[in-house]
Design an enzyme around this catalytic site. Structure first.
Site, PDB file in Angstrom:
ATOM      1  N   HIS A 112       0.808  -1.216   0.000  1.00  0.00           N
ATOM      2  CA  HIS A 112       0.000   0.000   0.000  1.00  0.00           C
ATOM      3  C   HIS A 112       0.845   1.272   0.000  1.00  0.00           C
ATOM      4  CE1 HIS A 112      -2.104  -3.195   2.331  1.00  0.00           C
ATOM      5  NE2 HIS A 112      -3.120  -2.878   1.558  1.00  0.00           N
ATOM      6  N   ASP A 213      35.087 -29.646  15.038  1.00  0.00           N
ATOM      7  CA  ASP A 213      35.286 -30.938  14.384  1.00  0.00           C
ATOM      8  C   ASP A 213      36.432 -30.912  13.375  1.00  0.00           C
ATOM      9  OD1 ASP A 213      35.095 -33.422  13.234  1.00  0.00           O
ATOM     10  OD2 ASP A 213      32.940 -33.349  12.907  1.00  0.00           O
ATOM     11  N   HIS A 216      36.590 -35.009  11.540  1.00  0.00           N
ATOM     12  CA  HIS A 216      36.013 -35.514  10.291  1.00  0.00           C
ATOM     13  C   HIS A 216      36.976 -35.334   9.114  1.00  0.00           C
ATOM     14  CE1 HIS A 216      35.276 -31.312   9.281  1.00  0.00           C
ATOM     15  NE2 HIS A 216      34.949 -31.691   8.066  1.00  0.00           N
ATOM     16  N   HIS A 221      37.492 -35.851   4.319  1.00  0.00           N
ATOM     17  CA  HIS A 221      38.208 -35.067   3.309  1.00  0.00           C
ATOM     18  C   HIS A 221      39.522 -35.709   2.866  1.00  0.00           C
ATOM     19  CE1 HIS A 221      35.269 -32.031   3.961  1.00  0.00           C
ATOM     20  NE2 HIS A 221      35.726 -31.632   5.120  1.00  0.00           N
ATOM     21  N   ASP A 366      31.160 -32.191   3.239  1.00  0.00           N
ATOM     22  CA  ASP A 366      30.496 -31.816   4.494  1.00  0.00           C
ATOM     23  C   ASP A 366      28.981 -31.875   4.345  1.00  0.00           C
ATOM     24  OD1 ASP A 366      32.867 -31.338   5.888  1.00  0.00           O
ATOM     25  OD2 ASP A 366      32.990 -29.282   5.152  1.00  0.00           O
TER      26      ASP A 366
HETATM   27  S1  FES Z   1       1.735  -0.541   3.158  1.00  0.00           S
HETATM   28 FE1  FES Z   1       0.271  -2.040   3.586  1.00  0.00          FE
HETATM   29  S2  FES Z   1       1.457  -3.789   4.124  1.00  0.00           S
HETATM   30 FE2  FES Z   1       2.905  -2.258   3.722  1.00  0.00          FE
HETATM   31 FE   LIG Z   2      34.753 -30.444   6.468  1.00  0.00          FE
END
Ligand code: FES
Ligand SMILES: [Fe+2]
Length: 448
Positions: A112, A213, A216, A221, A366
């Site tokens: 709006h 970690d 791992h 890796h 990962d």
């Molecule tokens: S102006 Fe109406 S929801 Fe933002």
């Molecule tokens: Fe990793």
């Protein structure tokens, strides 16, 4: 899902994690009520990463991000200050800013047409006089993020007006965070865009891994590291020398020392970055950070509780935005010394992409593990199982001459237990202070 009863969920959470036994229940990662409580307590109260200063360098620059699941806009004001506000129109709740980032003089709601300024203040309402008479601008501005902290290029926000200052929230973790941020007098610069991708896993798997970690990497890796290292340089002997740091505020980091630094840098980010880190950029880093941090540390991983993580030597930085108990959105980018050459910055960017991005060879490994865990957890028996988080129990100490705080061996889960302790404390006690008062911290402050 039945009705949400916070007291009951809190009560359950007291049993989910047992620090002394080193156990955690699988429900921590899938229970929608636990997730809801996490958003209400942990993400509502903790200091959360918003942006790097260089991502919004000029007045009007803004970034749309999240604090937990709450959308926020962080914007550079005309006077150079940084403000953040809930990305939600006060008229009917529409998302105010629908761009990821950009430059604006104001934000106009598409529904709006209410108009908000760079700091979230309501500045115009269409047909205000004939339709409303007047609208109280101050009362109907966007909800501000009341606390903003700027630390060595990073910008954090916190919804809790009474939260302790950010540097106190960091505590000893600042010493380890500075390894990423303070190598050069010029500070750091965020380069490239923000890579964003979705992983169907709980946010804690990612945050905990980056806190705690290294383990791992020995297996998950192994093959990727072996093929990306210089020929024949991979050594199984590099693993033993290093520490893991845990904080009573939930932060955690781990790192190796000395052996294998050049090889690992080469594997992760390429030879140009290895050369920069070990030659061109080394003197300034040692001068500012000392030998232990400026020269010896490598393969570091770190999480600032709850969901801001990074790998200092790869220089990838990321936020694990929670999107429900079973999903995260990862936002990742490269952070480099601001005075590095363009060639070095580009090498970091490309090396980071190749290793730790949506398509990165290590990142893929990962993510695959986290996704498969989460898939397993969809089964009723699997989500009713206890997990082991007890590596290194009772083996930490606080007396290292070079590295502050409580430390365990690099291959431990002391930082995971610190992470889950803070997680559980905030989850189970709505009045718990953000910083627990421990005897160790009291002793440290008394000595200052
Ligand atoms: S102006 Fe109406 S929801 Fe933002
Ligand atoms: Fe990793």
């Amino acid at each position: 899902m039945t009705g949400f009863d916070a007291a009951t969920v809190r009560d359950n959470a007291t049993r989910i994690f047992d620090k002394d036994a080193g156990t955690i229940e699988a429900s921590a990662y899938v229970d929608p009520d636990i997730y809801r409580l996490e958003l209400d307590t942990i993400f509502r109260r903790s200091w959360l990463f918003l942006a790097h200063e260089t991502q919004i360098p000029n007045p009007g620059d803004f970034l749309a991000t999240y604090m937990g699941e709450d959308p926020v806009v962080v914007a550079r004001q005309k006077d150079g200050e940084v403000k953040a506000f809930l990305n939600q129109c006060r008229h009917r709740g529409m998302r105010l800013c629908r761009s990821d980032a950009g430059k604006a003089s104001n934000f106009t709601c598409v529904y709006h047409g209410w108009v908000y300024g760079l700091g979230g203040e309501l500045v115009n309402v269409p047909l205000e006089e004939p339709a409303y008479g007047t609208v109280d601008r101050a009362a109907w501005s966007a909800r501000p993020v009341p606390r903003i902290a700027r630390y060595k290029g990073l910008i954090f926000g916190c919804w809790d007006e009474n939260a302790p200052d950010f540097v106190d929230y960091l505590g000893d973790a600042a010493f380890y965070l500075d390894i990423l941020l303070d190598r050069s007098p010029a500070g750091t610069e965020a380069i490239g865009g923000i890579h964003k991708w979705v992983i169907p896993c709980n946010w804690k798997f990612a945050a905990e891994q980056f806190a705690a970690d290294s383990y791992h990497a020995l297996f998950a890796h192994l093959s990727a590291a072996a093929v990306t290292m210089p020929d024949g340089s991979y050594s199984a002997d590099w693993g033993g020398n290093g520490f893991q740091f845990t904080s009573d505020r939930g932060h955690g980091t781990g790192f190796l020392l000395d052996a294998g630094r050049r090889e690992m840098l080469t594997a992760f980010v390429g030879p140009e970055v290895a050369r920069y880190a070990m030659e061109e950029g080394m003197d300034s880093a040692v001068e500012r950070l000392g030998v232990a941090r400026g020269q010896r540390i490598h393969a570091q991983h770190m999480t600032i509780f709850p969901n801001f993580s990074f790998l200092p030597s790869v220089n990838t930085v990321r936020v694990w935005h929670p999107k429900g108990p079973n999903e995260i959105e990862v936002w990742a980018w490269s952070l480099v010394d601001a005075d590095a050459s363009d060639a070095v910055k580009e090498a970091y960017r490309v090396g980071g992409l190749r290793s730790f991005s949506a398509s990165g060879i290590f990142e893929q490994e990962d993510g695959e593990n986290w996704v498969e865990i989460q898939r397993c957890l969809q089964g009723p028996v699997a989500r009713d199982t206890t997990f082991h988080v007890g590596m290194g129990l009772g083996r930490s100490s606080i007396d290292d001459p070079d590295f502050p705080g409580e430390l365990g061996w690099v291959f431990s889960e002391v930082a995971a237990r610190g992470f889950y302790s803070q997680w559980q404390r905030l989850l189970t006690d709505p009045d718990a202070p953000l910083i627990p008062s421990t005897r160790r911290e009291e002793a440290r402050h008394a000595a200052e």
